[in-house]
Design an enzyme around this catalytic site. Structure first.
Site, short mmCIF file in Angstrom:
data_model
loop_
_atom_site.label_atom_id
_atom_site.label_comp_id
_atom_site.label_asym_id
_atom_site.label_seq_id
_atom_site.Cartn_x
_atom_site.Cartn_y
_atom_site.Cartn_z
N ASP A 181 0.25 -5.12 1.55
CA ASP A 181 -0.46 -5.00 0.28
C ASP A 181 -1.88 -5.55 0.47
O ASP A 181 -2.06 -6.70 0.88
CB ASP A 181 0.25 -5.78 -0.82
CG ASP A 181 -0.46 -5.67 -2.16
OD1 ASP A 181 -0.47 -4.56 -2.73
OD2 ASP A 181 -1.01 -6.68 -2.63
N GLU A 202 -0.10 1.22 0.85
CA GLU A 202 -0.25 1.91 -0.42
C GLU A 202 -1.49 2.79 -0.38
O GLU A 202 -2.55 2.35 0.08
CB GLU A 202 -0.36 0.91 -1.56
CG GLU A 202 -0.42 1.54 -2.95
CD GLU A 202 -0.50 0.50 -4.05
OE1 GLU A 202 -0.37 0.88 -5.22
OE2 GLU A 202 -0.70 -0.68 -3.73
N ASP A 225 1.38 -10.62 -5.04
CA ASP A 225 1.07 -9.86 -3.84
C ASP A 225 2.26 -9.77 -2.90
O ASP A 225 2.53 -8.71 -2.32
CB ASP A 225 -0.13 -10.49 -3.12
CG ASP A 225 -1.39 -10.48 -3.98
OD1 ASP A 225 -1.51 -9.56 -4.81
OD2 ASP A 225 -2.23 -11.39 -3.83
#
Length: 398
Positions: A188, A273, A355
């Protein structure tokens, strides 16, 4: 297993005055030929005619015979032909809807470069000599080329800071696939921390631009006070600003290379992502920090290194609620503002670091994709592929 990959090795070099003058002329001729060919193809397109590379190559031969363009004969013909091939590729990308319509090259803003193929350079015993030059380039060999390998293409360039570079493209037999492991990691990206891994590790954000922000602002104010034009003082001020930007970019690139190499070596599957960085930087508030983090550059490095070493990178759809989804019970929170860094799930009572929780959810989604084969690649790269997070069960007929 050896993976034969094309790899570019980039070095700095110090040209002599004669070599610098020759390369500057070559850069100008390359830009001129590219712009003239683009203008010719644009005019033909207005007449609903198609012009390809062979026709522009014939135009180049005719241009060299004219009195006003006779100076094109003074430089090597190979970089000029390569400029036409680059234009052909630009049009192919445009017609394939992968890029916008090609733009004209600017003398001040466009990259100064020239590409030479094997017929226009000689590489022997670590000495590189370009066409139209009597002496080899004085290259700073920061690392050696792979043993027994000769470059197939050489690209010479000069950046805005005035530094000269030579990039040698060759096949690198030393790139080998790494041993297969069963390690999967979710990644992330963020601003407070550059990366947060599903293992709980957080990589600090070095914020390279912030370190030189004061010096950069001072240099930019000095440049703004100069009268626009080609004056020597303005040129010096512009190069000073460019050197600061180059120093920031070099530090950032070096850090990303070290980080991506470590991640690829330690993990078999890396789940990230998909982010629309181009859209995110339109928000003026975090735009500077997002640009300094270089998320797109990080992803690009991760993908090509994974391809080199036999790893897999899975990109989860940008609409996947990785931050709002509880990684323990799967409950979905109603809202999750950016200011919320820790939160407690209403379903199971687990307290999450925002996170770390997102990284764990990305890892779980990546594992599901690798097993069931659902499409989570970005829509812009795989048209027609439906992401796993948007798939619906088939409707039953009554």
């Amino acid at each position: 297993m050896t993976t034969h990959v094309k790899r570019a090795f980039k070095y700095r070099f110090r040209p002599t005055d004669a070599q610098a003058a020759e390369l500057s002329r070559t850069f100008g001729c390359v830009r001129k030929v590219y712009n003239m060919a683009l203008a010719a193809r644009t005019e033909a397109w207005a007449r609903q005619e198609r012009v390809n590379y062979n026709q522009t190559s014939a135009m180049l031969t005719d241009w060299k015979k004219t009195e006003e363009l006779a100076y094109l004969n003074e430089v090597s013909s190979v970089p000029l032909q390569q400029a036409l091939r680059h234009l052909q590729l630009a049009f192919a990308n445009f017609f394939g809807k992968r890029a916008k319509y090609p733009r004209f090259k600017s003398r001040k803003r466009s990259r100064r470069s020239a590409e030479y193929t094997t017929s226009a350079f000689r590489y022997r015993d670590g000495r590189l000599t370009l066409a139209k030059m009597a002496e080899p380039l004085d290259i700073v060999w920061s690392r050696s080329l792979p043993e027994g390998v000769s470059p197939s293409t050489v690209t010479v360039s000069q950046d805005a800071a005035g530094r000269w570079f030579v990039s040698m493209l060759c096949e690198d037999p030393s790139v080998r696939s790494l041993p297969v492991t069963d390690t999967t990691v979710g990644i992330d990206v963020g601003l407070d921390h550059l990366l947060t891994l599903s293992t709980g590790e957080k990589v600090s954000n070095p914020r390279h631009e912030r370190r030189d922000r004061t010096a950069l602002a001072r240099a930019q104010r000095n440049l703004a006070r100069k009268v626009p034009g080609e004056g020597a003082n303005r040129a010096k001020a512009r190069r000073k600003v460019a050197r600061i930007h180059a120093r920031i970019a070099d530090r950032r690139r070096d850090g990303l290379h070290k980080l991506t190499t470590r991640l690829v070596r330690e993990n078999q599957t890396l789940v990230i992502e998909d982010l629309t960085v181009r859209t995110m930087v339109k928000n003026r508030s975090p735009a500077r920090a997002i640009s300094d983090a270089a998320w797109s550059e990080f992803r690009g490095m991760l993908e090509y290194k994974a391809a080199w070493y036999g790893r897999e990178v899975i990109a989860v759809d940008r609409f996947f609620p990785s931050s709002k989804l509880c990684s323990a019970c799967g409950a979905l929170a109603r809202s999750m503002p950016l200011r919320v860094r820790t939160w407690t799930c209403e379903g199971c009572g687990t307290t999450h670091d925002r996170d770390v929780n997102a990284a764990k959810n990305l890892k779980a989604a990546g594992l599901a994709v690798s097993v069931c084969g659902a499409g989570v690649r970005p829509q812009r790269r795989t048209p027609g592929g439906q992401p796993a997070t948007k798939q619906k069960s088939p409707r039953r007929e009554p």
